[in-house]
Scaffold this active site. Structure first.
Site, mmCIF file in Angstrom:
data_model
loop_
_atom_site.group_PDB
_atom_site.id
_atom_site.type_symbol
_atom_site.label_atom_id
_atom_site.label_comp_id
_atom_site.label_asym_id
_atom_site.label_seq_id
_atom_site.Cartn_x
_atom_site.Cartn_y
_atom_site.Cartn_z
ATOM 1 N N ARG A 117 23.055 0.460 1.681
ATOM 2 C CA ARG A 117 23.279 1.943 2.179
ATOM 3 C C ARG A 117 22.554 2.279 2.994
ATOM 4 O O ARG A 117 21.830 1.185 3.820
ATOM 5 C CB ARG A 117 23.041 3.018 0.551
ATOM 6 C CG ARG A 117 21.263 2.752 0.384
ATOM 7 C CD ARG A 117 20.241 3.330 -0.359
ATOM 8 N NE ARG A 117 18.552 3.317 -0.431
ATOM 9 C CZ ARG A 117 18.266 2.678 -0.684
ATOM 10 N NH1 ARG A 117 18.807 1.720 -1.320
ATOM 11 N NH2 ARG A 117 17.063 2.163 -0.291
ATOM 12 N N LYS A 122 18.545 -9.495 -8.904
ATOM 13 C CA LYS A 122 17.516 -10.101 -7.640
ATOM 14 C C LYS A 122 17.612 -12.046 -7.644
ATOM 15 O O LYS A 122 17.339 -12.603 -7.021
ATOM 16 C CB LYS A 122 15.830 -10.196 -8.357
ATOM 17 C CG LYS A 122 15.762 -9.162 -7.613
ATOM 18 C CD LYS A 122 14.101 -9.249 -7.787
ATOM 19 C CE LYS A 122 13.563 -7.919 -6.921
ATOM 20 N NZ LYS A 122 13.429 -6.445 -8.024
ATOM 21 N N GLU A 159 7.364 -16.336 -8.199
ATOM 22 C CA GLU A 159 7.361 -16.310 -6.717
ATOM 23 C C GLU A 159 5.854 -16.550 -6.305
ATOM 24 O O GLU A 159 4.725 -16.076 -7.349
ATOM 25 C CB GLU A 159 7.892 -15.012 -6.360
ATOM 26 C CG GLU A 159 8.781 -15.336 -6.275
ATOM 27 C CD GLU A 159 9.364 -14.034 -5.603
ATOM 28 O OE1 GLU A 159 8.853 -12.838 -4.838
ATOM 29 O OE2 GLU A 159 10.972 -13.319 -5.642
ATOM 30 N N HIS A 162 5.463 2.137 -4.376
ATOM 31 C CA HIS A 162 6.808 1.653 -4.167
ATOM 32 C C HIS A 162 7.301 2.692 -3.630
ATOM 33 O O HIS A 162 8.873 2.765 -3.204
ATOM 34 C CB HIS A 162 7.268 1.652 -5.268
ATOM 35 C CG HIS A 162 6.471 -0.033 -5.816
ATOM 36 N ND1 HIS A 162 6.575 -1.367 -5.256
ATOM 37 C CD2 HIS A 162 5.587 0.301 -6.794
ATOM 38 C CE1 HIS A 162 5.274 -1.657 -6.126
ATOM 39 N NE2 HIS A 162 5.146 -1.590 -7.278
HETATM 40 C C1 MV4 Z 1 5.874 -9.556 -3.871
HETATM 41 C C2 MV4 Z 1 4.872 -9.829 -2.931
HETATM 42 C C3 MV4 Z 1 3.534 -10.009 -3.102
HETATM 43 N N1 MV4 Z 1 4.487 -11.698 -3.505
HETATM 44 N N2 MV4 Z 1 6.646 -10.668 -3.771
HETATM 45 C C4 MV4 Z 1 7.423 -4.939 -4.784
HETATM 46 C C5 MV4 Z 1 8.509 -4.236 -4.651
HETATM 47 C C6 MV4 Z 1 9.557 -5.457 -4.758
HETATM 48 N N3 MV4 Z 1 10.379 -5.119 -3.581
HETATM 49 C C7 MV4 Z 1 8.798 -6.590 -4.114
HETATM 50 N N4 MV4 Z 1 7.435 -6.103 -3.977
HETATM 51 C C8 MV4 Z 1 6.440 -6.801 -3.948
HETATM 52 N N5 MV4 Z 1 7.243 -8.443 -3.908
HETATM 53 C C9 MV4 Z 1 5.286 -11.443 -3.975
HETATM 54 N N6 MV4 Z 1 5.892 -13.013 -3.832
HETATM 55 C C10 MV4 Z 1 4.421 -7.816 -3.592
HETATM 56 C C11 MV4 Z 1 5.229 -6.585 -3.484
HETATM 57 C C12 MV4 Z 1 4.844 -5.487 -3.500
HETATM 58 C C13 MV4 Z 1 5.566 -4.319 -2.482
HETATM 59 C C14 MV4 Z 1 6.731 -5.246 -1.350
HETATM 60 C C15 MV4 Z 1 7.580 -4.646 -0.581
HETATM 61 C C16 MV4 Z 1 6.653 -3.173 -0.261
HETATM 62 C C17 MV4 Z 1 5.511 -2.666 -0.669
HETATM 63 C C18 MV4 Z 1 5.203 -3.895 -1.578
HETATM 64 C C19 MV4 Z 1 3.810 -2.496 -2.509
HETATM 65 C C20 MV4 Z 1 3.475 -4.041 -4.074
HETATM 66 C C21 MV4 Z 1 3.760 -4.868 -4.137
#
Ligand code: MV4
Length: 671
Positions: free
Chosen positions: A292, A116, A200, A235
């Site tokens: 992918r 990341k 973040e 997720h």
């Molecule tokens: C975040 C966020 C809020 N703020 N980053 C969850 C998995 C990872 N891929 C990134 N994720 C998140 N990052 C910041 N700065 C909220 C999530 C998140 C989320 C993101 C995308 C799709 C579903 C989610 C479910 C919960 C939290």
């Protein structure tokens, strides 16, 4: 084009890749585990090779074995699908070393997007927007806290090596920072072997919007617009759509160009997805890149009219991209729902067992590769790796199918999705069909009020209290049972030939006992010349059978026509009507009489379910009728009792285990 490819996957994606290979005249080689010997993906490929036992580690993840099979069968390339080896840079490299084409990006691109913080550093250089935050090497606790104070709370701590939501901590205020950091680092080192974290700004109601990109080996890269995948649960994506509701042309271009810049920054080739997190106001930030083809790629195919697997094969063969950016257009709106073998009422517990009955809505042909037919009123596509009679095993992802619909606009697509879900019937294991229908019909989803918390926030509306079962539904089950008896030659109209009822005046009266969950419905039936008097308790209504075609029935209850499908699985009647699925347990007074003696008792699981209690120890001598174990199946508890005096020789399952229908539960020896 290639002559032959190997598909290093199973299930719906293996079938999906095979379909395009077949259309292009490319031979396909399936690999399969012992659990998949009769699987659909094996049947649809031209050749197949067994690669190992059921656990993925011993089969679908055996890179060495798969490469060996590709060489032995003369395949020129390997399509990894998604999951398994698809984002394994070492596998991509090993393919190249063996002289095989890996149908995916270069190993270096997979590696670059793997970390990341390293990916964020690359994206920063490429001018891809990032969530305000710190992703550098300084991991000193005081320094990181200063960064968090500067960013402003709430902040989110993320494991640099993490993914899929693991190793994340929300921090609300400065005083909580140190404790959250320690806990995040602990989880990161335990889960990923690396305790590096990044900080973040935390977005409170984000949307997940991702861009499909495609690059070739000649320096071309395009975007095929966006997908909104905000509706998730832990997720796991549940519904996906394209285009994203509320997207403006300017923002679409900005996101598309940012995604192309991200792909170019890592030397990307092939199909890739750049994930963004977006605020409700539309501002967006890079999250990660999936290197992918993704599960939800069909919604992009539906709105662009292009076959992404065909593009993958062409690019991997060295051709240029089939289209340039200015030749790509969005037509209409597409939705995808993931139909899973799981029980939403039981915390989405996976359900394993046999698909005793599967009826899918009629797929309306949707020609890929030749462009969309604008105005096609009811495009329905089903991507599935299982057929009726197949098992959903505990070894792999319990997906039953992806249901994809297309409409001229979102509203039309929603109507098609609702209708298609009404027609999707599954018996033999729990499925999330009814939950998906409530979800697509829910107010926030239908109004496109999307964010990643939609399911949790609407829990009450998505899990309503069960309504009482109506006489129409009970009537369908009863009519199915009664007409089957007549067809089976039980002369139910002749009171003297039937032992299950009693005579009242000249009509034969009997009670059929159905139960849904804990509620029992004693359905009284008395026979008339043509039909029955029927009611819960007393026979208050008149019912006639209008038509019966196999499992499909039309009845009339007090003059109102009711149509439905009734599938009987042992003592369980599954009634599908009005787009809903009712599970009625039938308490058959005859079936259980003398059963224990006849078949040595029910020491096998009567249906797929879970062991909830073991009531005896191994070696215990018991009397006939002693409860031995309790299993939970079809929302009911079933007690398995000793069929005779005897000894429990072996307990074959533990509490909490899932068991398939017909599985032997314990070894019992009659005295
Ligand atoms: C975040 C966020 C809020 N703020 N980053 C969850 C998995 C990872 N891929 C990134 N994720 C998140 N990052 C910041 N700065 C909220 C999530 C998140 C989320 C993101 C995308 C799709 C579903 C989610 C479910 C919960 C939290």
């Amino acid at each position: 084009m290639f002559n032959k490819i190997l598909i290093a996957n199973r299930g719906e994606i293996a079938c999906r890749v095979a379909a395009t290979a077949h259309r292009l005249g490319v031979k396909s080689v399936a690999v399969y585990s012992e659990a998949d010997a009769n699987a659909k993906h094996v049947a649809v490929c031209d050749e197949s090779v067994l690669i190992g036992p059921p656990p993925a580690k011993e089969s679908y993840l055996r890179a060495d074995k798969i490469i060996e099979v590709a060489l032995a069968t003369g395949a020129q390339a390997i399509h990894p699908g998604y999951g398994f080896l698809s984002e394994n840079d070492e596998f991509a490299e090993a393919c190249a070393k063996a002289g095989l084409v890996f149908i995916g990006p270069p190993a270096s691109a997979i590696r670059a997007m793997g970390s990341k913080s390293a990916a964020k550093a690359l994206m920063e250089k490429a001018n891809v927007p990032l969530v305000p935050g710190y992703h550098g090497d300084n991991q000193d606790a005081d320094f990181l806290r200063e960064q968090a104070d500067k960013i402003g709370y709430p902040v989110l701590l993320k494991a640099s090596a993490g993914g899929g939501g693991k190793g994340m901590r929300i921090v609300e205020k400065s005083e909580d920072f140190k404790a959250a950091l320690e806990s995040c680092k602990r989880e990161a080192i335990n889960s990923f072997g690396d305790d590096k974290v990044l900080v973040e700004k935390y977005l409170t109601r984000p949307r997940h919007i991702e861009i499909q990109v495609f690059a070739d080996t000649h320096g071309n890269c395009v975007y095929l617009f966006e997908r909104d995948c905000s509706v998730q649960r832990r997720h796991q994506k549940v519904l996906e759509e394209a285009p994203a509701p509320g997207m403006t042309e300017e923002r679409r271009r900005a996101m598309g160009e940012a995604a192309v810049a991200a792909a170019k920054a890592v030397g990307y080739v092939g199909a890739g997805t750049v994930e963004f997190i977006a605020n409700q106001d539309g501002s967006f930030y890079f999250m990660e890149m999936n290197t992918r083809l993704q599960v939800e790629h069909p919604v992009t195919e539906m709105i662009t009219g292009h076959d992404l697997v065909e593009w993958q094969l062409r690019v991997a063969f060295g051709e240029t991209l089939p289209k340039q950016q200015d030749e790509l257009r969005i037509h209409g709106h597409a939705l995808e729902a993931r139909i899973y073998a799981e029980n939403p009422e039981k915390g989405f517990l996976p359900s394993i067992g046999t698909l005793q009955h599967m009826h899918t809505p009629e797929a309306v042909s949707f020609q890929l590769g030749n462009g969309v037919v604008p105005g096609n009123p009811a495009a329905v596509r089903i991507d599935s790796g299982v057929r009726e009679g197949d098992a959903i095993s505990p070894f792999y992802d319990p997906m039953i199918a992806k249901l994809i619909v297309w409409g001229n606009d979102r509203e039309e697509a929603l109507a098609h999705m609702s209708q298609a879900l009404s027609e999707f019937q599954v018996v033999g294991l729990s499925a999330n069909v009814a939950f998906l229908k409530r979800l697509v019909e829910s107010r926030p989803f239908s109004q496109a009020d999307l964010d990643t918390g939609l399911i949790e926030r609407n829990h009450d509306a998505l899990f309503p209290q069960a309504a009482p079962v109506s006489l129409q539904i009970l009537g369908l089950a009863a009519a199915s049972l009664l007409s089957a008896e007549q067809n089976d030659g039980i002369a139910a109209n002749d009171p003297w030939a039937n032992t299950s009822g009693w005579r009242m005046n000249t009509a034969l009266m009997r009670t059929l006992e159905f139960a849904e969950e804990a509620t029992t419905y004693p359905v009284s039936v008395s026979y008339r010349d043509a039909g029955w008097n029927i009611g819960v308790g007393a026979p208050s209504s008149v019912m006639t059978l209008v038509e019966r075609k196999g499992q499909h029935l039309v009845i009339k209850v007090d003059g109102t026509a009711v149509r439905g499908t009734v599938v009987r699985a042992a003592d369980v009647f599954h009634v599908f009507t009005g787009g809903a699925h009712y599970v009625l347990n039938y308490n058959d007074p005859l079936a259980h009489a003398g059963e224990a003696e006849a078949e040595g008792g029910r020491l096998t699981a009567p249906m797929p379910g879970k062991i909830v209690a073991l009531l005896v120890d191994k070696g215990k001598t018991v009397e006939k009728g002693t409860p031995l174990l309790i299993m939970e199946a079809m929302k009911m508890e079933h007690t398995i009792a000793a069929p005779a005096n005897g000894t429990v020789e072996e307990l074959l399952y533990a509490v909490g285990d899932q068991v398939a229908e017909g599985a032997q539960l314990l070894a019992f020896k009659a005295a």
